[in-house]
Design a protein around this motif. Structure first.
Motif, PDB file in Angstrom:
ATOM      1  N   LYS A  97       0.827  -1.204   0.000  1.00 43.47           N
ATOM      2  CA  LYS A  97       0.000   0.000   0.000  1.00 43.47           C
ATOM      3  C   LYS A  97       0.861   1.254   0.000  1.00 43.47           C
ATOM      4  O   LYS A  97       0.480   2.281  -0.557  1.00 43.47           O
ATOM      5  CB  LYS A  97      -0.937  -0.012   1.198  1.00 43.47           C
ATOM      6  CG  LYS A  97      -2.040  -1.050   0.996  1.00 43.47           C
ATOM      7  CD  LYS A  97      -2.914  -1.203   2.215  1.00 43.47           C
ATOM      8  CE  LYS A  97      -3.778  -2.446   2.065  1.00 43.47           C
ATOM      9  NZ  LYS A  97      -4.448  -2.776   3.320  1.00 43.47           N
ATOM     10  N   ILE A 113      -1.304   4.412  -1.327  1.00 45.02           N
ATOM     11  CA  ILE A 113      -2.504   4.413  -0.498  1.00 45.02           C
ATOM     12  C   ILE A 113      -2.175   4.846   0.924  1.00 45.02           C
ATOM     13  O   ILE A 113      -2.906   5.598   1.537  1.00 45.02           O
ATOM     14  CB  ILE A 113      -3.170   3.033  -0.556  1.00 45.02           C
ATOM     15  CG1 ILE A 113      -3.759   2.877  -1.949  1.00 45.02           C
ATOM     16  CG2 ILE A 113      -4.261   2.897   0.481  1.00 45.02           C
ATOM     17  CD1 ILE A 113      -3.880   1.504  -2.423  1.00 45.02           C
ATOM     18  N   ALA A 141      -2.890   7.212  -5.168  1.00 45.05           N
ATOM     19  CA  ALA A 141      -2.767   5.987  -5.943  1.00 45.05           C
ATOM     20  C   ALA A 141      -2.498   6.323  -7.410  1.00 45.05           C
ATOM     21  O   ALA A 141      -1.810   5.605  -8.122  1.00 45.05           O
ATOM     22  CB  ALA A 141      -4.040   5.169  -5.809  1.00 45.05           C
ATOM     23  N   HIS A 142      -3.059   7.449  -7.830  1.00 49.35           N
ATOM     24  CA  HIS A 142      -2.889   7.864  -9.200  1.00 49.35           C
ATOM     25  C   HIS A 142      -1.421   8.163  -9.504  1.00 49.35           C
ATOM     26  O   HIS A 142      -0.884   7.766 -10.546  1.00 49.35           O
ATOM     27  CB  HIS A 142      -3.743   9.098  -9.447  1.00 49.35           C
ATOM     28  CG  HIS A 142      -3.965   9.385 -10.884  1.00 49.35           C
ATOM     29  ND1 HIS A 142      -4.659   8.529 -11.700  1.00 49.35           N
ATOM     30  CD2 HIS A 142      -3.577  10.422 -11.649  1.00 49.35           C
ATOM     31  CE1 HIS A 142      -4.680   9.030 -12.909  1.00 49.35           C
ATOM     32  NE2 HIS A 142      -4.037  10.184 -12.911  1.00 49.35           N
ATOM     33  N   GLU A 175      -6.997  -7.562  -1.054  1.00 47.77           N
ATOM     34  CA  GLU A 175      -8.453  -7.469  -1.052  1.00 47.77           C
ATOM     35  C   GLU A 175      -8.843  -7.062  -2.465  1.00 47.77           C
ATOM     36  O   GLU A 175      -8.185  -6.232  -3.064  1.00 47.77           O
ATOM     37  CB  GLU A 175      -8.938  -6.388  -0.084  1.00 47.77           C
ATOM     38  CG  GLU A 175      -8.070  -6.219   1.126  1.00 47.77           C
ATOM     39  CD  GLU A 175      -7.942  -4.766   1.545  1.00 47.77           C
ATOM     40  OE1 GLU A 175      -8.976  -4.115   1.728  1.00 47.77           O
ATOM     41  OE2 GLU A 175      -6.804  -4.292   1.680  1.00 47.77           O
ATOM     42  N   VAL A 211     -10.475  -4.785  -4.573  1.00 49.81           N
ATOM     43  CA  VAL A 211     -11.089  -3.474  -4.398  1.00 49.81           C
ATOM     44  C   VAL A 211     -11.695  -3.046  -5.727  1.00 49.81           C
ATOM     45  O   VAL A 211     -11.048  -2.421  -6.546  1.00 49.81           O
ATOM     46  CB  VAL A 211     -10.073  -2.440  -3.895  1.00 49.81           C
ATOM     47  CG1 VAL A 211      -9.916  -2.576  -2.405  1.00 49.81           C
ATOM     48  CG2 VAL A 211      -8.738  -2.615  -4.563  1.00 49.81           C
ATOM     49  N   LEU A 212     -12.921  -3.451  -5.926  1.00 46.43           N
ATOM     50  CA  LEU A 212     -13.579  -3.194  -7.201  1.00 46.43           C
ATOM     51  C   LEU A 212     -14.981  -2.642  -6.960  1.00 46.43           C
ATOM     52  O   LEU A 212     -15.428  -2.521  -5.821  1.00 46.43           O
ATOM     53  CB  LEU A 212     -13.676  -4.502  -8.001  1.00 46.43           C
ATOM     54  CG  LEU A 212     -12.336  -5.120  -8.409  1.00 46.43           C
ATOM     55  CD1 LEU A 212     -12.550  -6.517  -8.927  1.00 46.43           C
ATOM     56  CD2 LEU A 212     -11.643  -4.262  -9.441  1.00 46.43           C
ATOM     57  N   PHE A 213     -15.652  -2.316  -8.061  1.00 45.14           N
ATOM     58  CA  PHE A 213     -16.955  -1.651  -7.954  1.00 45.14           C
ATOM     59  C   PHE A 213     -18.059  -2.568  -8.466  1.00 45.14           C
ATOM     60  O   PHE A 213     -18.115  -2.885  -9.648  1.00 45.14           O
ATOM     61  CB  PHE A 213     -16.938  -0.348  -8.745  1.00 45.14           C
ATOM     62  CG  PHE A 213     -15.830   0.560  -8.318  1.00 45.14           C
ATOM     63  CD1 PHE A 213     -15.985   1.373  -7.213  1.00 45.14           C
ATOM     64  CD2 PHE A 213     -14.623   0.580  -8.990  1.00 45.14           C
ATOM     65  CE1 PHE A 213     -14.966   2.199  -6.796  1.00 45.14           C
ATOM     66  CE2 PHE A 213     -13.593   1.391  -8.574  1.00 45.14           C
ATOM     67  CZ  PHE A 213     -13.758   2.209  -7.475  1.00 45.14           C
ATOM     68  N   LEU A 260     -20.350  -1.285 -11.493  1.00 43.89           N
ATOM     69  CA  LEU A 260     -19.786  -0.890 -12.781  1.00 43.89           C
ATOM     70  C   LEU A 260     -19.513  -2.158 -13.600  1.00 43.89           C
ATOM     71  O   LEU A 260     -19.422  -3.260 -13.053  1.00 43.89           O
ATOM     72  CB  LEU A 260     -18.494  -0.105 -12.582  1.00 43.89           C
ATOM     73  CG  LEU A 260     -18.600   1.187 -11.772  1.00 43.89           C
ATOM     74  CD1 LEU A 260     -17.275   1.933 -11.795  1.00 43.89           C
ATOM     75  CD2 LEU A 260     -19.697   2.097 -12.300  1.00 43.89           C
ATOM     76  N   GLU A 274     -15.233  -1.257 -17.197  1.00 45.53           N
ATOM     77  CA  GLU A 274     -15.051  -0.019 -16.433  1.00 45.53           C
ATOM     78  C   GLU A 274     -14.192  -0.243 -15.219  1.00 45.53           C
ATOM     79  O   GLU A 274     -13.367   0.588 -14.856  1.00 45.53           O
ATOM     80  CB  GLU A 274     -16.411   0.502 -15.976  1.00 45.53           C
ATOM     81  CG  GLU A 274     -17.109   1.326 -16.999  1.00 45.53           C
ATOM     82  CD  GLU A 274     -18.376   1.857 -16.406  1.00 45.53           C
ATOM     83  OE1 GLU A 274     -18.292   2.898 -15.745  1.00 45.53           O
ATOM     84  OE2 GLU A 274     -19.428   1.228 -16.572  1.00 45.53           O
ATOM     85  N   ILE A 332     -11.283   2.239 -14.861  1.00 41.51           N
ATOM     86  CA  ILE A 332     -11.678   3.466 -14.164  1.00 41.51           C
ATOM     87  C   ILE A 332     -10.451   4.171 -13.595  1.00 41.51           C
ATOM     88  O   ILE A 332      -9.548   3.552 -13.059  1.00 41.51           O
ATOM     89  CB  ILE A 332     -12.743   3.208 -13.089  1.00 41.51           C
ATOM     90  CG1 ILE A 332     -13.314   4.544 -12.627  1.00 41.51           C
ATOM     91  CG2 ILE A 332     -12.173   2.453 -11.890  1.00 41.51           C
ATOM     92  CD1 ILE A 332     -14.734   4.470 -12.227  1.00 41.51           C
ATOM     93  N   GLY A 333     -10.443   5.489 -13.776  1.00 45.95           N
ATOM     94  CA  GLY A 333      -9.308   6.272 -13.305  1.00 45.95           C
ATOM     95  C   GLY A 333      -8.273   6.528 -14.389  1.00 45.95           C
ATOM     96  O   GLY A 333      -7.556   7.510 -14.339  1.00 45.95           O
ATOM     97  N   ARG A 360      -7.017  -5.413 -14.284  1.00 47.57           N
ATOM     98  CA  ARG A 360      -6.913  -3.985 -13.993  1.00 47.57           C
ATOM     99  C   ARG A 360      -5.451  -3.583 -13.768  1.00 47.57           C
ATOM    100  O   ARG A 360      -4.980  -2.578 -14.299  1.00 47.57           O
ATOM    101  CB  ARG A 360      -7.739  -3.644 -12.760  1.00 47.57           C
ATOM    102  CG  ARG A 360      -7.476  -2.236 -12.307  1.00 47.57           C
ATOM    103  CD  ARG A 360      -8.361  -1.700 -11.235  1.00 47.57           C
ATOM    104  NE  ARG A 360      -7.845  -0.392 -10.913  1.00 47.57           N
ATOM    105  CZ  ARG A 360      -8.142   0.705 -11.576  1.00 47.57           C
ATOM    106  NH1 ARG A 360      -9.017   0.642 -12.564  1.00 47.57           N
ATOM    107  NH2 ARG A 360      -7.593   1.849 -11.283  1.00 47.57           N
TER     108      ARG A 360
END
Ligand SMILES: Nc1ncnc2c1ncn2[C@@H]1O[C@H](COP(=O)(O)OP(=O)(O)OP(=O)(O)O)[C@@H](O)[C@H]1O
Ligand SMILES: Nc1ncnc2c1ncn2[C@@H]1O[C@H](COP(=O)(O)OP(=O)(O)OP(=O)(O)O)[C@@H](O)[C@H]1O
Ligand SMILES: [Mg+2]
Ligand SMILES: [Mg+2]
Lengths: 327, 337, 305, 502
Positions: free
Chosen positions: D48, D53, D73-74, D87, D89-91, D94, D98, D102-103, D154
């Motif tokens: 992280k 993060i 993070a970007h 973990e 970490v998704l949506f 969406l 996406e 995303i991002g 991703r």
């Protein structure tokens, strides 16, 4: 096929609207004429614009209770400028209303973003502050039709290609929002931030800043709606659109925007607003006492949220292989 | 072999004395604010420090505070009830209807409380039975309850109540202490004990902090939330009895917009709108502050809306200041280090 | 020491009441030893007015003259004021008898009831459908006027009242209700709105629907707010009493009571330049006839209120 | 070879936990570095920090020799660092495409997202990692393994020099693991620097070139995989020989306390039958996602089974809610401590007394002194480390939180205690304390069900083991027959080792 059909909230709502229209038409055939429907749409335009703004805020797991107060303040400022500074072009006034609304929305957004105050508290506070500010600005006095310039009043009424400018404006807002929500990174960020704020951090999205943008957007729409409201009803006073914030939230809820964030679409919000608009317009026509309107919209909200919650209820995790095949 | 230290280490019950914790608490901040307003008011108007005037002024907040106590519990448990003002309207309508039909005061009170409970039960069932978000449910029932009042009354009003009914909103228990003020004190004590001293209150806090963990700890989360909505309905019924008696009449628009004032009172009292923390003494102080501000501005004939700006600012400032202060002090600490 | 007379209005910021305040101030100037406290809630609610009245009681004003948002709900609070020796009168929109010494009607209800239907009928020689757009459900005077109007309706041959709707004294609601009327009754010839908010909204809705000339909006309104609509033709004529006179008279009557005048049936109380007010069995009295405004005089009055 | 990225002196503390102290790590292009360490050693924390993060308390990161910092993070992904997080970490709401983009979605000239292009690229990426997933469906409709594949896609959608994989295979099946290792080879060939975190030694020895070992937040060793052995790595990880960690006492096993018959659930598990005896520690082993937690929760009354019965001390009992389970003497220490276990926001003593409010109150009114006494009794037995008993549990370290949760259940004086991954994510000292305590409880005549995905823990502590796979019981082993290999084979659904009867 049928399940897919039933799963789409928008289609369900569309069916409900059609059913509503059928019932109304059965009691009063004149309702379903094109002219009247166009009229109903025009009447609902402001609600649609506001609902789209509120939608974005709700998508990011926030809420904007100050929207109606923001509308009233921007409307009052536009009307007062029109009255006290007669020379100002109307388009400039519209621009001022939008910019002011965005600025007021930015205040909400900053408080949520920088100070982490819960959105409901922030907007509850700014709601009373905005309303109070109108009183301080106007001294409680009304700005009436005769104090507004003709152009100021006639802009939303002007007929272009058979439809009032107000209707065109709301259509433009709908289309713009469709594009923003589907096609821009910011639009997708609204969904992501509300759907899973934790994961949004991992993907490099700034949760607070995205919420700030949402509030700016809803504020800008409230500002635009403020001008439209004041010019349409040709009057501005402290209490215009009092309590309208709840209608706006209701339109969103009926349209399937989840109050928990991350779920909802532009067509949903528009249909939700239209549903309320049709009820409002139809009741007087079909001889249901206007006093019943409130109870009816309350019932509709409860039914809508129950239906949406059913659709959203998570299926259990499928661990058994056999179960997965059956499903 | 790894040595797991087995020497038991003493862990004290508490680090800070109750007094030390109290000094840094929200309630002490509110007391300072309340005192400041009290003193300002005394100087601003010669009429403020008059027992009868203060007694009259107490009507500005007692009814709202009755609901605020129950609302505090609901909000601490992580829910919200926006339909309370509408429950007042529906309850008042039910009592007016009964009074019209010739029922006497005890029966009216029973009907009032029962209607409040009934409305609370509807909210509770929708929220706990169907698992719907309370903010949306109660926006819906808010329209439904008040709308029902409008259907029953339309543009009419119920204006004939038995003479003895006037006691609840206009009667005095002793000297300047009105029935409403007495009820406020009793309700404050009852809710204070309920929240801070009972198993039930503890469960409310646990649910508000982490409903899942509370469920896993054997707490009947659904049942407790249902009871909380019942209580809120009951208190709204009680407030409705007082308000109806004070006004001597019922219109469907009675108590319009009170839900937000009640929520403001609760939040100002230090209850976390996201649930999990808050206290009844805080709500009592917030009620007094709001009552005094209203009355103080009223004595100066300042329009009510200016007062509401003040309350709105107070709401945001009181929450923002500790955050800003915390941040600044951390920054100072860092730059000093 | 100055006598303090509180002029409590339905809500602050309404042009009509601002004008009444002007009249009351005029009376104060005339009387010399009077201070007018102009106050009221910001929304038209009874609860708001009660808070205001409690604050006035605490300030020990000498008289309260109130235009009530609710006939009955104010009574307990006003009774308390009277118990503490404050003279209470109601004006414009009254409170029940127990709550006040007297009520000053701007005009008599039968006269107004007759006037509003006459305004509609005068422009409809052949008769036709008319509808009524009333104000908030909780203000009494509109309902009394409509009642009186119904009584004299048979005198106006061919006039047919098809509906009564309520705009709640909200501009948008009144507007929508008017739209509903226009849709539902294609043959509608006139809309009677005995409320200053409703008449403006109705005229605007008629204008927007392109029905100027077909539907005449009339009723009770303020010249300043109606001037534009009279000019456009949406409204041919309307009526109102003079709110300045009303505020003036209310202040004068309060002063008379403070000085020991007794309000009882048959009594005549002094209203300065407006003459005297004769009380009926209900301790009510009428100030004057409503006055008709049309294209010939509206511009002139629009400058005043 | 020039390092792709160098970390020096990185430290990171959380309230009550020092997750990393002064660690260093170097990754080289075209090389796979395995990061190993026990649960809670600080591996994910390092990931992280590398991905922006968390901000480190101290230390420096250098890419190609220049110092960099990652405020978001970007920023990290722009600097060429990408990660598959432990973990997912998704949506949920969406689409798959996406979620992947995303991002950093490619945009058209007008600043709009180019969906056609995004979908096409997502499809190509998914194909590359061997995932058969339609990029246009919503993530909500995917199972856990497929979600993990989306997370992998991703990470790869970012064109990065440094690729971090934090236990990427934990939720994958054999076939997918195989394709993933092929992918790692491809990335290696393309000159990427790879950090690979795993608890599976076979994988590490197959895939990695180098290793780095963390213990309790410190770097304790590094080198080339070819020059080490599994035993050496394990010793570095735990700082001692494995056999000694588990202080299993021999307890006397008595008559059956709990009998479970025919438990089933429409989608999660079926045919669960077993018996639990007094003084016994019954292990439940399975791969992540085997449905053990789901079954335990329905035994505890949180979810309703569609069929099944339990017998407690010979009496048939119906359990519909956790409060009924507690009344019957069954308690459950959940896996997700933060969500289901501790009530963060309430002080320690209130957490402990929460299920025993009846014990510490009279007529519904709480007795503060009794509350403290009860809390003190059980937290002292567990050797809780805290400043005071009225401290918020949220301020405790993970291990101490777990002790509070266990204390809370012991205070109800249960007959059966179910521990779901009792030592997951807690530090080594606390872990031993929990194990010691578990033994003690069994010796006192309590029956323990221990759900664990850690083979050493299972082998070290359990008297008997039940293995679950895809919601069904697929193996039962007595203590004598326990070997790591048998457990793994049963859990993964691979047949018995030839020549060995199961
Ligand atoms: N956000 C946080 N707040 C407090 N403590 C934390 C936080 N994140 C991690 N920790 C603690 O830091 C330590 C290191 O955790 P980390 O997740 O890095 O371990 P890990 O090596 O990845 O373990 P695993 O193999 O179980 O994934 C643990 O003691 C953990 O409890
Ligand atoms: N299909 C899924 N959808 C969403 N979340 C999932 C899914 N599968 C697993 N998870 C989450 O991943 C985490 C790890 O799963 P976990 O290993 O606990 O599964 P399990 O069924 O309890 O299996 P076991 O306890 O046997 O390992 C859990 O917190 C769970 O919420
Ligand atoms: Mg990890
Ligand atoms: Mg599990």
């Amino acid at each position: 096929m049928l399940t897919m059909f039933l799963r789409s909230r928008e289609l369900l709502l569309l069916v409900a609207i059609a059913a509503l229209l059928v019932v109304v038409t059965w009691r009063f055939p004149g309702f379903i004429t094109l002219a009247n429907l166009a009229n109903v749409y025009n009447d609902t335009s402001i609600l649609i614009i506001l609902a789209l703004g509120q939608m974005v805020v709700i998508l990011t797991r926030c809420i904007d209770l100050s929207m109606a107060a923001n509308l009233a303040l921007c409307g009052m400022v536009a009307a007062m400028l029109n009255f006290y500074v007669p020379g100002l072009p109307v388009l400039l006034l519209v621009l001022i209303a939008v910019v002011l609304g965005t600025a007021l929305g930015a205040i909400n957004g900053l408080l949520v973003w920088k100070l982490d105050i819960p959105p409901i508290v922030v907007t509850l506070g700014t709601m009373t502050i905005f309303r109070g500010t109108i009183f301080l600005l106007s001294g409680g006095a009304w700005i009436n039709a005769h104090q507004m310039s003709d152009l100021f009043k006639s802009l939303p009424r002007g007929i272009v290609a058979g439809m009032p400018v107000l209707s065109w404006l709301s259509l433009a807002v709908i289309i713009a929002m469709l594009v923003v929500m589907r096609r821009t990174p910011t639009g997708r960020a609204f969904y992501a931030v509300g759907g899973n704020p934790h994961a949004a951090v991992y993907t490099g999205l700034d949760v607070g800043y995205t919420r700030f943008k949402a509030y700016c957007l809803s504020g800008g729409f409230a500002g635009l709606a403020g001008y439209l409201w004041v010019s349409r009803y040709a009057v501005a006073y402290v209490d215009i659109a009092a309590g309208f914030e709840l209608d706006v939230v209701a339109a969103c809820v009926i349209g399937g925007i989840s109050i928990a964030g991350g779920v909802g679409t532009v067509p949903g919000a528009v249909l939700g607003a239209l549903f309320l608009g049709i009820i409002k317009n139809a009741l007087p026509v079909v001889n249901i006492s206007p006093f019943a309107q409130m109870a009816i919209s309350g019932t509709v909200i409860i039914i809508a949220v129950a239906v949406n919650a059913r659709a959203e209820r998570r299926k259990g995790r499928v661990i058994l292989k056999r179960a997965e095949h059956v499903a | 072999m790894i040595s797991v230290e087995q020497t038991a280490r003493y862990v004290p019950d508490r680090l800070k004395s109750p007094a030390a914790r109290w000094v840094k608490s929200w309630e002490s901040l509110l007391i300072v604010v309340a005192l400041a307003i009290f003193i300002t008011n005394s100087f601003a108007s010669p009429y403020f420090l008059d027992p009868w005037n203060l007694s009259d002024a107490s009507f500005n907040f007692t009814e709202k505070a009755l609901i605020a106590f129950a609302m505090a519990l609901v909000i601490i448990s992580g829910e919200i009830d926006l339909s309370v003002a509408a429950i007042i309207a529906l309850t008042s309508t039910a009592m007016g209807y009964a009074a019209q039909a010739g029922f006497d005061t005890p029966m009216l009170v029973a009907i009032g409380l029962a209607t409040g409970l009934g409305c609370g039960a509807i909210n509770g069932l929708l929220v706990t039975g169907l698992g719907l978000p309370s903010i949306v449910v109660t926006i819906g029932t808010m329209s439904l309850f008040r709308g029902t009042s409008f259907i029953i009354l339309g543009d009419q009003a119920f204006t004939s109540y038995p003479a003895s009914f006037a006691y609840f909103g206009q009667g005095y228990v002793w000297w300047v202490f009105s029935f409403e003020l007495a009820l406020f004190v009793v309700a404050a004590i009852v809710y204070g004990l309920l929240l801070h001293k009972t198993n039930f209150g503890r469960a409310v806090y646990a649910i508000g902090n982490n409903a899942t963990a509370a469920l896993f700890s054997g707490i009947r989360v659904g049942r407790i939330k249902f009871i909380l909505f019942l209580l809120t309905g009951l208190m709204a019924g009680m407030a409705s009895i007082c308000l109806t008696s004070r006004l001597g009449s019922t219109r469907p628009s009675i108590a319009l917009g009170w839900e937000l004032e009640v929520v403001t009172m609760v939040v100002l009292g230090g209850v976390n709108i996201l649930g999990g923390s808050g206290s009844i003494p805080g709500v009592v102080l917030a009620a007094l502050i709001m009552g005094m501000v209203t009355f103080g501005f009223g004595l100066l004939n300042v329009p009510g809306i200016v007062m509401s700006i003040f309350i709105g600012l107070l709401l945001i400032l009181v929450i923002a200041l500790p955050i800003v202060y915390g941040r600044l002090s951390r920054r100072w600490a860092r730059s000093a280090a | 020491e100055n006598k303090k007379i509180a002029l409590v209005v339905k809500a602050l910021g309404i042009g009509f009441f601002e004008a009444a305040n002007k009249g009351a101030q005029e009376a104060a100037k005339e009387l010399g030893d009077v201070e007018i406290i102009y106050t009221g809630p910001t929304t038209t609610t009874a609860e708001g007015q009660i808070e205001v009245i409690n604050a006035l009681i605490a300030q020990k004003v000498d008289a309260i003259a109130v235009s009530a948002n609710d006939t009955d709900a104010l009574v307990p609070a006003l009774k308390k004021a009277q118990d503490r020796g404050i003279k209470v009168i109601s004006w414009d929109s009254g409170v029940a008898k127990d709550g006040r010494a007297l009520h000053l009607n701007p005009s008599s209800s039968p006269l107004i009831g007759n006037m509003i239907i006459k305004l509609a009928a005068d422009n409809l020689p052949e008769g036709g459908d008319v509808a009524v757009l009333s104000a908030t459900a909780t203000s009494t005077n509109q309902n009394v006027w409509i009642e009186e109007m119904t009584k004299v309706l048979p005198n106006y041959k061919g006039i047919n009242v098809v509906a009564t709707v309520y705009g709640d004294d909200l501009a948008d609601k009144s507007y929508r209700e008017t739209q509903g009327l226009i849709q539902k009754y294609p043959n509608l010839k006139a809309i009677i709105a005995p409320t200053s908010v409703g008449i403006v909204a109705a005229a605007q809705a008629v204008t927007d629907a392109g029905k100027i000339g077909q539907i005449n909006v009339t009723g009770l309104g303020l010249p300043s707010e109606m001037a534009a609509h009279v000019k456009s033709g949406a409204s041919k004529s309307f009526a109102i009493w003079n709110p300045i006179d009303l505020g003036y008279s209310a202040a004068m009557l309060s002063y008379d009571l403070i000085n020991g005048a007794e309000a009882k049936p048959g009594a005549e109380l002094k209203m300065g330049r407006m003459g005297t007010l004769k009380l009926d069995d209900n301790n009510e009295g009428a100030m004057a006839d409503p006055f008709i405004y049309d294209a010939s005089n509206v511009e002139e009055f629009a400058k005043i209120f | 070879m020039a390092p792709a990225i160098t970390l020096e002196g990185i430290s990171k503390s959380f309230p009550g936990v020092r997750a990393l102290s002064d660690v260093s790590l170097t990754l080289y292009p075209g090389s796979v570095t395995a990061l190993v360490g026990e649960n809670g050693a600080g591996k994910s924390t390092l990931v992280k920090i590398l991905t922006g993060i968390y901000k480190p308390d101290g230390g420096s990161i250098r890419i190609n020799g220049t110092a960099v910092s990652f405020p978001t993070a970007h920023a990290a992904s722009k600097a060429g660092v990408t990660a598959i997080h432990q973990e997912t970490v998704l949506f949920d709401d969406l689409s798959v495409a996406e979620n992947i983009f995303i991002g950093h979605a490619p945009k058209t000239r007008f600043g709009f997202v180019d969906w056609a292009f995004v979908n096409e690229k997502a499809r190509a990426l998914l194909k590359e990692i061997g995932a058969d997933i339609d990029p246009s469906i919503r993530l909500r409709d995917l199972g856990i393994a497929n979600r993990h594949l989306v997370a992998i896609a991703r990470a790869l959608s970012i064109d990065a020099q440094v690729v971090i994989m934090d236990e990427p295979t934990a939720a994958l099946s054999h076939k997918e693991i195989h394709e993933l290792s092929e992918l790692v080879e491809k990335l290696k060939a393309a000159g990427k620097a790879i950090l690979f975190i795993s608890h599976k030694f076979d994988e590490i020895f197959r895939i990695a070139d180098r290793y780095t070992v963390f213990r309790d937040g410190r770097m304790v060793g590094e080198g080339l995989i070819s020059q080490t052995t599994e035993d050496q790595l394990v010793r570095m990880m735990v700082g001692r020989d494995v056999g000694q960690v588990f202080p299993k006492k021999q307890a006397e096993i008595g008559e059956p306390v709990l009998t479970v018959a025919g438990y089933r659930h429409p989608t999660e598990f079926e045919d669960i039958n077993f018996e639990l005896r007094r003084g016994e520690i019954l292990g439940f082993y399975g791969l992540v996602g085997a449905g053990r937690s789901e079954f335990m929760q329905s035994l505890f009354g949180v979810t309703k089974p569609s069929a099944g019965a339990v017998r407690i001390d010979g009496n048939i009992a119906v359990i519909r809610t956790p409060s009924e389970a507690i009344a019957q003497g069954i308690v459950y220490v959940p896996e997700e401590r933060g969500r289901q276990g501790a009530v963060i926001g309430l002080p320690i003593f209130q957490n402990v007394t929460l299920p025993s409010l009846g014990q510490v109150s009279r007529k519904g009114f709480l007795r503060m002194a009794r509350e403290f006494a009860l809390a003190r009794e059980y937290t002292a037995r567990l050797d809780l480390r805290a400043a005071s008993l009225d401290q918020d549990v949220g301020t405790l370290s993970g291990g101490n939180q777990q002790k509070v949760v266990i204390a809370k259940w012991l205070a109800t004086k249960p007959k059966v205690i179910i521990l779901d991954e009792p030592t997951k994510g807690i530090d080594i000292g606390s872990k031993a304390a929990v194990h010691a305590f578990m033994s003690e409880l069994a010796a006192e005549g309590l029956s323990v069900i221990m759900v664990s995905s850690e083979i050493p823990e299972i082998i070290g502590m359990a008297d008997r083991v039940i293995v679950m796979r895809e919601g069904r019981i697929v193996g039962r082993f007595e203590r004598e027959e326990l070997t790591a290999e048998r457990l793994v084979r049963a859990a993964a659904g691979i047949g018995a080792v030839p020549g060995e009867g199961a």
